[in-house]
Design a protein around this motif. Structure first.
Motif, PDB file in Angstrom:
ATOM      1  N   ARG A  51      -2.992  -6.089  27.321  1.00 17.99           N
ATOM      2  CA  ARG A  51      -2.675  -4.429  28.009  1.00 17.99           C
ATOM      3  C   ARG A  51      -1.773  -4.609  29.014  1.00 17.99           C
ATOM      4  NH1 ARG A  51      -8.875  -3.969  27.937  1.00 17.99           N
ATOM      5  NH2 ARG A  51      -9.051  -3.075  25.684  1.00 17.99           N
ATOM      6  N   GLU A  52      -1.849  -5.430  29.940  1.00 15.32           N
ATOM      7  CA  GLU A  52      -0.746  -5.470  31.057  1.00 15.32           C
ATOM      8  C   GLU A  52       0.431  -5.649  30.628  1.00 15.32           C
ATOM      9  OE1 GLU A  52      -1.827  -8.424  34.098  1.00 15.32           O
ATOM     10  OE2 GLU A  52      -4.018  -7.813  34.126  1.00 15.32           O
ATOM     11  N   LEU A  53       0.971  -6.542  29.695  1.00 14.25           N
ATOM     12  CA  LEU A  53       2.209  -6.728  29.072  1.00 14.25           C
ATOM     13  C   LEU A  53       2.412  -5.458  28.393  1.00 14.25           C
ATOM     14  CD1 LEU A  53       1.793 -10.337  27.648  1.00 14.25           C
ATOM     15  CD2 LEU A  53       3.241  -9.574  29.594  1.00 14.25           C
ATOM     16  N   TYR A  54       1.825  -5.002  27.697  1.00 13.56           N
ATOM     17  CA  TYR A  54       1.992  -3.737  26.793  1.00 13.56           C
ATOM     18  C   TYR A  54       2.311  -2.446  27.753  1.00 13.56           C
ATOM     19  CZ  TYR A  54       2.083  -0.470  22.769  1.00 13.56           C
ATOM     20  OH  TYR A  54       2.322   0.405  21.701  1.00 13.56           O
ATOM     21  N   GLY A  55       1.579  -2.367  28.939  1.00 14.36           N
ATOM     22  CA  GLY A  55       1.742  -1.311  29.869  1.00 14.36           C
ATOM     23  C   GLY A  55       3.228  -1.582  30.529  1.00 14.36           C
ATOM     24  N   THR A  56       3.593  -2.904  30.940  1.00 15.11           N
ATOM     25  CA  THR A  56       4.771  -2.834  31.255  1.00 15.11           C
ATOM     26  C   THR A  56       5.963  -2.622  30.600  1.00 15.11           C
ATOM     27  OG1 THR A  56       3.903  -4.803  33.077  1.00 15.11           O
ATOM     28  CG2 THR A  56       5.988  -4.668  32.754  1.00 15.11           C
ATOM     29  N   TYR A  57       5.705  -2.866  29.421  1.00 17.30           N
ATOM     30  CA  TYR A  57       6.839  -2.477  28.400  1.00 17.30           C
ATOM     31  C   TYR A  57       6.956  -0.935  28.303  1.00 17.30           C
ATOM     32  CZ  TYR A  57       8.859  -6.984  27.316  1.00 17.30           C
ATOM     33  OH  TYR A  57       9.566  -7.932  27.352  1.00 17.30           O
ATOM     34  N   ASN A  58       5.811  -0.283  28.539  1.00 14.90           N
ATOM     35  CA  ASN A  58       5.939   1.285  28.559  1.00 14.90           C
ATOM     36  C   ASN A  58       6.600   1.605  29.685  1.00 14.90           C
ATOM     37  OD1 ASN A  58       4.511   2.004  26.027  1.00 14.90           O
ATOM     38  ND2 ASN A  58       2.556   2.217  27.162  1.00 14.90           N
ATOM     39  N   GLN A  59       6.669   0.856  30.884  1.00 13.75           N
ATOM     40  CA  GLN A  59       7.390   1.268  32.084  1.00 13.75           C
ATOM     41  C   GLN A  59       8.961   0.932  31.786  1.00 13.75           C
ATOM     42  OE1 GLN A  59       5.866  -0.642  35.364  1.00 13.75           O
ATOM     43  NE2 GLN A  59       3.787   0.062  35.128  1.00 13.75           N
TER      44      GLN A  59
END
Length: 135
Positions: A108-116
């Protein structure tokens, strides 16, 4: 707040974020099973690194707006009908979680960072004139 002068692509916050994510993925993927070496492991590493490489190349093409935007689009959409490099990395993150190679929370953290990262790239595209070299 004072905006820091960006002299090279490594000074861009979006580049730093993408580079850090590529390195984190590299470290995490070391724990993937050996049978994934030539599939999932290679794919997630390649796509995460490609975001950085395309952004570095875009930075060098800032003299011409169309070339700059085209290279930024490679980060977002990918070239030659490939998925977006950043979005492709998100897909490999999903597979890594579903296969049990990554913890759900880390995924989730990695995915969220890629959204940023995607958001930052789109912002650069939408405001490309502020990033161009002055003739």
């Amino acid at each position: 707040m004072v905006k820091e002068l960006v002299r090279k692509h490594q000074d861009l916050e979006i580049y730093k974020m993408a580079f850090d994510m590529a390195m984190q993925i590299f470290e995490l993927s070391k724990k993937f099973p050996v049978e994934e070496r030539y599939s999932l492991t290679d794919q997630i590493r390649r796509s995460s690194r490609s975001v950085c490489a395309n952004l570095a190349e875009a930075w060098r093409k800032r003299r011409y707006e169309a070339a700059f935007i085209a290279k930024l689009n490679d980060c977002v959409r990918g070239a030659c009908r490939r998925q977006a490099e950043a979005a492709e990395t998100q897909t490999w993150i999903e597979f890594s979680v579903k296969c049990g190679y990554l913890d759900v929370e880390i995924g989730r953290e990695l995915y969220g960072t890629y959204n940023q990262i995607l958001s930052g790239l789109v912002n650069m595209i939408n405001h490309s004139e502020s990033w161009l070299m002055k003739h």
